[in-house]
Design an enzyme around this catalytic site. Structure first.
Site, PDB file in Angstrom:
ATOM      1  N   GLY A   1     -19.206  29.021  37.897  1.00  0.00           N
ATOM      2  CA  GLY A   1     -19.905  29.958  38.773  1.00  0.00           C
ATOM      3  C   GLY A   1     -18.997  31.006  39.392  1.00  0.00           C
ATOM      4  O   GLY A   1     -19.332  32.194  39.448  1.00  0.00           O
ATOM      5  N   THR A   2     -17.844  30.570  39.853  1.00  0.00           N
ATOM      6  CA  THR A   2     -16.929  31.508  40.503  1.00  0.00           C
ATOM      7  C   THR A   2     -16.517  32.616  39.536  1.00  0.00           C
ATOM      8  O   THR A   2     -16.535  33.794  39.874  1.00  0.00           O
ATOM      9  CB  THR A   2     -15.684  30.755  41.007  1.00  0.00           C
TER      10      THR A   2
ATOM     11  N   ASN B   1     -26.364  27.281  48.965  1.00  0.00           N
ATOM     12  CA  ASN B   1     -25.745  25.987  48.690  1.00  0.00           C
ATOM     13  C   ASN B   1     -25.680  25.065  49.897  1.00  0.00           C
ATOM     14  O   ASN B   1     -25.515  23.867  49.749  1.00  0.00           O
ATOM     15  CB  ASN B   1     -24.338  26.202  48.124  1.00  0.00           C
TER      16      ASN B   1
ATOM     17  N   GLN C   1     -26.873  27.415  42.462  1.00  0.00           N
ATOM     18  CA  GLN C   1     -27.668  26.299  42.994  1.00  0.00           C
ATOM     19  C   GLN C   1     -29.134  26.381  42.570  1.00  0.00           C
ATOM     20  O   GLN C   1     -29.906  25.477  42.844  1.00  0.00           O
ATOM     21  CB  GLN C   1     -27.585  26.249  44.532  1.00  0.00           C
TER      22      GLN C   1
ATOM     23  N   SER D   1     -23.772  27.400  36.441  1.00  0.00           N
ATOM     24  CA  SER D   1     -22.626  26.520  36.252  1.00  0.00           C
ATOM     25  C   SER D   1     -23.048  25.191  35.648  1.00  0.00           C
ATOM     26  O   SER D   1     -24.164  24.717  35.901  1.00  0.00           O
ATOM     27  CB  SER D   1     -21.987  26.307  37.634  1.00  0.00           C
TER      28      SER D   1
ATOM     29  N   HIS E   1     -21.590  22.011  35.948  1.00  0.00           N
ATOM     30  CA  HIS E   1     -21.454  20.714  36.637  1.00  0.00           C
ATOM     31  C   HIS E   1     -22.466  20.507  37.762  1.00  0.00           C
ATOM     32  O   HIS E   1     -22.525  19.441  38.348  1.00  0.00           O
ATOM     33  CB  HIS E   1     -20.018  20.525  37.133  1.00  0.00           C
TER      34      HIS E   1
ATOM     35  N   THR F   1      -9.864  31.350  24.011  1.00  0.00           N
ATOM     36  CA  THR F   1     -10.476  30.381  23.112  1.00  0.00           C
ATOM     37  C   THR F   1     -11.581  29.635  23.848  1.00  0.00           C
ATOM     38  O   THR F   1     -11.392  29.188  24.977  1.00  0.00           O
ATOM     39  CB  THR F   1      -9.423  29.385  22.595  1.00  0.00           C
TER      40      THR F   1
ATOM     41  N   CYS G   1     -14.185  20.473  59.520  1.00  0.00           N
ATOM     42  CA  CYS G   1     -13.933  19.976  60.858  1.00  0.00           C
ATOM     43  C   CYS G   1     -13.435  21.111  61.722  1.00  0.00           C
ATOM     44  O   CYS G   1     -12.594  21.896  61.329  1.00  0.00           O
ATOM     45  CB  CYS G   1     -12.875  18.900  60.798  1.00  0.00           C
TER      46      CYS G   1
END
Lengths: 388, 384
Positions: B69-70, B149, B179, B199, B201, B237, B326
């Site tokens: 995706g990136t 996301n 997403q 994407s 995954h 490739t 955090c």
């Protein structure tokens, strides 16, 4: 002509009757530091330790040896017999080599004649060799005050010729000054404290406190990474990981909020002392530096100190933060220390921590707690990792 | 183990693992090689491309493989800007995009482009009026994500495209569909988007493989140069095993799309209802209707720090994500949750639950029970 690395000993040379003990410890550490690189032989000759090895391994060996405490200088040398023609050839080789690497226009010869049977006295031999070098390098001249390079000639059973003295950390060989338990957090200070005490010959074990699940497992991984960096200097480190959460919960429920930090630190010290006593460690080591945070005032340190009987070493007590950071960068713990997986747990941090606690208040607060039970419980759940 | 972090990544389907390991043994040739083995590899790529184009209902020549995706977002956005920079210096995006979009925008701002970051409402959806008032003849690109996301909000992609093209038909509309792909329906042709990233995954395929749809009326300049694979847009490739695994994942997803979306929605609904019944002081940061993905539910728990709750859950082998890193040391708070105007403490207490076809109602019930216990334990400490 053989290549050898010479290692000069620091304070050990002053140790009189115990000298052999210190030297043997040091040789053991040297052997450990370079065993996977491969060397022919390690031997002592009149105050220095010599390593016979392939010359192309010298840079890597030097890097490792610089991390071994107890040695002050490392020099790549050419070793020859006492024949003057051989010494001259070695001097020529090593000067040529030096001038390929660096821009050199002045030099000074320093001869050290330990073997008094050698017929030429040191000053005379220096002069004679100086003349020889001048004759062979027409661009070089002698400067006895500030030479670009020295050419050292040590005349012992063998003769050693060298130009470089690469600095080591000095200090004392690990294990010659007992064993200590380092209170290791993820911050900048405690690894430095461990390093400094190890440098004085103290074998290091470490204890780490966390509050999982209030803190992240990554924070603990980070501490292990720090211990691994430290172990490059100290050799393998036994690390005890203790979960403090139950104690913090208990304190949270039963004690004044402003005393939380001091009270938990007293528990950390008690647990550390218990671990130390059970494992025959002789001292505790902390990264406290006077005045750095609220718990590190004289009054605060008095409170934590008062909770244990073992000696507590605080090698950073008089250092400024900038000095500590400088050492942390030098020993390569800094970059890991500043990674952001620091304890996320601010729940237990008091908003206004007490900076001048009184022992009567602290002890009164602790009366609500079953200290021995809490310490036992924490130690029971402790995990041990060997870090190399 | 209960895995509820399916927006971060998913577990590859068994069939995908199988075709990948098989392909590593059998189809290892370079698809550019002239021999028979090379041709066989090339055919496998063609097959995967067809599975994907079939799902997206586009032509297979409009699908380009990338590393994910990136990279897809980077290729689409940078190629458009490289091509159109003479026409204008204005780009529009939203405040809640993925970092792979936001960080390119920041770099364009430094290069002198003006970038408009659209606001979103409390549901995480942009205002068409705000969009309308910002499009001008200077606008070369609009980049807006399909599904967010962190909170799952779905943007009205068709309406957005219509509006853009009405005002400036030359403006390119790129959609980050990472997403949305395989999770939320979108007809690319009917909605008229110019490019769409996705994407592998996120849909039970392998990592390191993704794709980019580009409407065939556009030719984009490459940002990487090399052996001209993928019609010169993305040299290098081909990630053959990745492409084969991705194709298989899409093939199965396509067959099960509605069934799995319905299943996810039922889990989400039941989860939301039960949380509300069982736990006090909560706030849903995701709508429960068709304005958000059936796969995503974001909830804030008051008096709880998201990361602490995450560790409590992980201790019981339940895996989730916080929306925000955090923030005890003042590190950045989630720009998405800030974008929907949450208070600081609501951002800190946010947890994202993302479902998959593998989760069951029993998983949900167990998770609710553990959540309830953990939160009561945490609140006992934090609410003093």
């Amino acid at each position: 002509m053989d290549s050898v690395l010479s290692v000069s000993l620091g304070e050990i040379a002053l140790k009189g009757l115990n000298r052999k003990y210190f030297e043997d410890k040091l040789i053991k550490h040297i052997r450990n530091a370079i065993k996977d690189i491969g060397f022919e032989k390690i031997y002592k000759e009149q105050g220095k330790i010599y390593i016979e090895a392939e010359e192309h391994n010298f840079p890597q060996m030097t890097n490792r040896l610089r991390k071994v405490f107890g040695l002050v200088y490392i020099s790549p040398c050419i070793r020859v017999g006492k024949d003057v023609a051989d010494i001259e050839k070695a001097a020529l080789d090593i000067m040529k080599h030096k001038m390929e690497k660096e821009k050199i226009s002045t030099f000074k010869i320093e001869t050290n004649r330990a073997d008094k049977n050698f017929p030429i006295k040191s000053p005379d031999f220096s002069r004679q060799m100086g003349g020889f070098i001048l004759k062979n390098f027409d661009k070089l001249s002698v400067d006895v005050h500030k030479p670009d390079t020295f050419l050292f000639i040590d005349i012992k059973q063998n003769v050693y010729v060298y130009t470089d003295k690469i600095k080591g950390h000095g200090g004392m060989p690990i294990g010659t000054n007992g064993k200590g338990l380092l209170l290791l957090s993820g911050g900048i200070d405690s690894p430095v404290a461990g390093f400094l005490m190890a440098k004085r010959g103290v074998e290091i074990s470490a204890v780490h406190y966390h509050s999982y699940p209030f803190t992240s497992e990554r924070a603990e991984e980070k501490v292990k990474d720090l211990a691994a960096i430290l172990s490059r200097y100290t050799g393998k480190i036994k690390m005890y990981s203790v979960n403090l959460l139950d104690i913090q919960k208990e304190l949270n429920a039963k004690c004044p909020e402003k005393e939380m930090t001091i009270l938990s630190r007293r528990f950390m010290m008690r647990i550390a002392e218990r671990i130390a006593l059970e494992n025959e460690l002789n001292a505790l080591i902390t990264g406290e530096s006077l005045g750095q945070v609220a718990s590190q005032t004289i009054e605060g340190i008095t409170m934590t100190n008062e909770s244990v009987n073992l000696p507590v070493f605080r090698p950073l007590i008089g250092l400024d933060k900038v000095d500590i950071i400088e050492i942390a960068k030098d020993i390569e713990t800094f970059d890991t220390s500043v990674l952001p997986f620091e304890d996320c747990c601010t729940v237990f941090l008091p908003k206004h921590p007490v900076t001048k606690p009184k022992i009567e208040d602290i002890e009164a607060s602790e009366e609500a707690l079953d200290i021995n039970f809490l310490v036992d419980q924490a130690i029971e759940g402790m995990k041990i990792t060997i870090i190399e | 183990m209960i895995y509820l972090d399916n927006c971060s990544t998913t577990r590859p389907r068994e069939e995908v693992v199988k075709v990948i390991s098989q392909s590593m043994v059998e189809d290892f040739a370079n698809p550019s090689s002239l021999h028979r083995l090379g041709m066989r590899a090339e055919k496998k790529i063609k097959e995967s491309r067809e599975y994907i184009s079939r799902y997206l209902n586009v032509e297979s020549s409009e699908i380009y493989f990338t590393s994910g995706g990136t990279e897809s977002n980077n290729i689409a956005i940078q190629s458009v800007v490289n091509k159109l920079h003479k026409r204008g210096k204005h780009i529009i995006t939203t405040k809640i995009e993925h970092s792979s979009v936001l960080n390119i925008m920041k770099s364009y701002e430094k290069q002198g482009y003006s970038v408009t970051y659209l606001n979103v409402d409390e549901h995480g959806i942009i205002s068409l009026d705000e969009l309308r008032s910002n499009i001008s003849q200077e606008t070369i690109l609009v980049a807006i994500m399909h599904v967010n996301n962190e909170i799952g909000s779905i943007q009205p992609i068709s309406e957005i495209n219509r509006l853009i093209k009405e005002i400036n038909p030359n403006t390119i509309f790129h959609v980050d569909g990472v997403q949305g792909f395989g999770k939320v329906e979108l007809s690319l042709k009917a909605s008229g988007v110019d490019s769409y990233s996705f994407s592998g995954h996120k849909i039970y395929g392998p990592k390191g493989i993704g794709g980019l749809y580009i409407d065939k009326k556009h030719t984009l300049a490459p940002i990487l140069y090399g052996g001209n694979q993928e019609k010169g847009l993305r040299s290098g490739t081909e990630n053959l095993t990745g492409i084969i695994g991705f194709g298989e994942a899409v093939r199965i997803m396509n067959d099960n799309f509605y069934k799995e979306a319905k299943h996810a929605y039922e889990l989400k609904k039941s989860f939301a209802t039960k949380i509300k019944e069982e736990i006090e002081d909560i706030k849903f940061n995701t709508t429960l209707d068709e304005r958000s993905s059936p796969y995503i539910l974001n909830v804030s728990f008051k008096y709880v720090r998201g990361e602490v709750l995450l560790h409590y859950l992980e201790d019981k082998e339940i895996y989730v994500s916080t929306s925000s890193a955090c923030s005890s040391k003042g590190t950045e708070k989630s720009h998405v949750l800030r974008g929907i105007s949450l208070k600081d403490e609501e951002i800190e207490g946010a947890i994202r639950f993302c479902f998959s076809y593998e989760n069951t109602i029993e998983d949900i019930d167990y998770t609710i029970q553990i959540l309830k216990e953990s939160i009561s334990d945490i609140r006992q400490i934090t609410k003093r």
